[in-house]
Design an enzyme around this catalytic site. Structure first.
Site, PDB file in Angstrom:
ATOM      1  N   ARG A  55       0.805  -1.207   0.000  1.00  0.00           N
ATOM      2  CA  ARG A  55       0.000   0.000   0.000  1.00  0.00           C
ATOM      3  C   ARG A  55       0.846   1.267   0.000  1.00  0.00           C
ATOM      4  NH1 ARG A  55      -2.307  -4.035   2.320  1.00  0.00           N
ATOM      5  NH2 ARG A  55      -4.560  -4.373   2.301  1.00  0.00           N
ATOM      6  N   THR A  56       1.775   1.363   0.952  1.00  0.00           N
ATOM      7  CA  THR A  56       2.531   2.607   1.095  1.00  0.00           C
ATOM      8  C   THR A  56       3.426   2.860  -0.105  1.00  0.00           C
ATOM      9  OG1 THR A  56       2.489   2.364   3.506  1.00  0.00           O
ATOM     10  CG2 THR A  56       4.124   3.870   2.585  1.00  0.00           C
ATOM     11  N   LYS A  83      26.798  -6.492  -0.469  1.00  0.00           N
ATOM     12  CA  LYS A  83      28.250  -6.635  -0.583  1.00  0.00           C
ATOM     13  C   LYS A  83      28.984  -5.906   0.542  1.00  0.00           C
ATOM     14  CE  LYS A  83      27.909  -6.758  -5.654  1.00  0.00           C
ATOM     15  NZ  LYS A  83      28.301  -6.086  -6.928  1.00  0.00           N
ATOM     16  N   ARG A 105      11.538   3.434   4.237  1.00  0.00           N
ATOM     17  CA  ARG A 105      10.988   2.527   5.245  1.00  0.00           C
ATOM     18  C   ARG A 105      12.123   1.632   5.719  1.00  0.00           C
ATOM     19  NH1 ARG A 105       5.417  -0.801   5.065  1.00  0.00           N
ATOM     20  NH2 ARG A 105       4.737   1.323   5.584  1.00  0.00           N
ATOM     21  N   HIS A 133       4.984   6.505  11.518  1.00  0.00           N
ATOM     22  CA  HIS A 133       4.500   6.350  10.136  1.00  0.00           C
ATOM     23  C   HIS A 133       3.604   7.554   9.850  1.00  0.00           C
ATOM     24  CE1 HIS A 133       3.383   4.716   6.411  1.00  0.00           C
ATOM     25  NE2 HIS A 133       2.793   3.585   6.770  1.00  0.00           N
TER      26      HIS A 133
END
Length: 315
Positions: A55-56, A83, A105, A133
Site C-alpha cells: 500500500r505505502t 556486498k 521505510r 509512520h
C-alpha cells in the site's frame, strides 16, 4: 537543507492542517478525467524500502507520478548493501544521481533521521520500526475529516484504537495526528500489548468503548505475537478485542470503522467490512494517494497550489 517529514510531532498541529488542506486540493485532482498535473516535473522521488510494503510504496509512487515527478525504486535485495556497503554510502550514491526526495521505510527506529542528516534531499518517513509512520496518521485524519465533514478540527471526537499498540507505528502516528486536531483518544489493548510508558486513556476490552465512540480503529494483530506468548490465543484475542458481528451491531450509525491493512480476517475483524455501513477502509487507501501527493508537493514545490495544480498539459 530541504524540509523533511519524519514524524507527526515535528509537523505539529499547524503542519497537519496545512497538509490536510492541500490533500483536499489533491483529491480534486484525482477526480479529474486525467488525474495528472505538472507540479513536480523535473523532480525525482526515490523509494527505499527495507521492509515489504504494498500500500505505502505503491501509494507514494502513484502520488509522485500524478504530480509528474520522475520515480526511482531502490531494490534492496539486489543492491550493494549485500556486498557490505553501508546505508550512508548507499544514500549518498543515490543522492548523487539527482534525487530530490527519499521515501524511506526501515526496520530500525530512527533510520530516517540518520538519512536526513546525510543528504540535502527531502526525506519522508514511510515507517521506522515500531516508532513512526506519519503519512498513515495524515491519511487517517484526512479520511475522518472528509467522511464526517469536520474541516475545522476534531474537538469532542471520540476515537478508540484497538489492538497491538506496543508494536504499532501506525497507532503512535495516528494517535498523534488525531490529537493534533483535538480528538479524544482511548487505547484498547491487553497490558501485554501496550508500550512501557502510556499517556493515553486505556481500556482492557473492546466492549467498554463501543457505545461511546465516533471512530473505531482496528489494528492488525500479527500472528507472531502468539510465539512471543503476548496473548493466550488468537481466538481469545478475538473474543475480547475483535469486532464480531454482535459488536458491529452495537455501533451507532455514524461510527467510522478503520483499519490500516492488511486485515487478518477472523481475528481483529470477524465480519465482512463491506457489510459495515461505517467502514472507510478502502477510502483510507484512496485517500493515501491524495495525502502523499500533498506531502510531496509541500516538500518539493515552490509554487502555490492554485498555479501548480491548474488543469493543463502534463506530458
Amino acid at each position: 537543507m530541504s524540509r523533511s517529514l519524519l514524524s507527526i510531532d515535528e509537523l505539529g498541529p499547524v503542519g497537519v492542517r496545512r497538509i490536510l488542506d492541500l490533500a483536499d486540493t489533491m483529491a480534486e485532482v484525482n477526480r479529474r478525467p486525467n488525474p495528472k498535473v505538472p507540479a513536480l516535473r523535473g523532480k525525482t522521488v526515490c523509494s527505499v524500502f527495507f521492509e515489504d510494503s504494498t500500500r505505502t510504496r505503491l501509494s507514494f509512487e502513484t502520488a509522485a507520478k500524478r504530480l509528474s515527478a520522475d520515480t526511482m525504486t531502490f531494490a534492496v535485495s539486489q543492491s550493494s548493501l549485500n556486498k557490505g556497503e553501508s546505508l550512508r554510502d548507499t544514500i549518498e550514491t543515490i543522492a548523487a544521481m539527482g534525487v530530490d526526495a527519499f521515501v524511506i521505510r526501515h526496520k530500525s527506529t530512527g533510520a530516517p533521521w540518520l538519512v536526513d542528516g546525510w543528504t540535502n534531499a527531502s526525506v519522508i518517513n514511510a515507517g521506522d520500526g515500531w516508532h513512526s509512520h506519519p503519512t498513515q496518521g495524515l491519511l487517517d485524519t484526512f479520511t475522518v475529516r472528509t467522511a464526517l465533514n469536520r474541516p475545522d478540527g476534531f474537538d469532542g471526537l471520540r476515537v478508540a484504537i484497538v489492538g497491538d499498540i506496543k508494536h504499532s507505528r501506525v497507532a503512535r502516528s495516528t494517535t498523534a495526528a488525531f490529537k493534533a486536531l483535538g480528538a479524544d483518544i482511548t487505547w484498547v489493548a491487553p497490558r501485554t500489548l501496550l508500550p512501557p510508558v502510556v499517556h493515553e486513556h486505556v481500556v482492557d476490552g473492546i466492549d467498554g468503548v463501543l457505545d461511546d465512540i465516533d471512530v473505531l480503529y482496528m489494528l492488525r494483530m500479527q500472528k507472531e505475537r502468539m510465539t512471543e506468548a503476548l496473548v493466550p490465543s488468537l481466538s481469545e484475542y478475538t473474543m475480547r478485542f475483535g469486532l464480531t458481528p454482535e459488536r458491529a451491531a452495537r455501533l451507532a450509525p455514524h461510527v467510522l470503522v478503520m483499519h490500516p491493512g492488511p486485515i487478518n480476517r477472523g481475528v481483529e475483524i470477524a465480519v465482512d467490512p463491506a457489510e459495515l455501513p461505517g467502514a472507510v477502509i478502502t477510502q483510507q487507501v484512496t485517500n493515501g494517494i491524495a495525502v502523499r501527493m500533498a506531502v510531496l508537493f509541500d516538500l518539493l514545490s515552490a509554487e502555490s497550489p492554485s498555479n501548480a495544480l491548474s488543469e493543463g498539459p502534463s506530458t
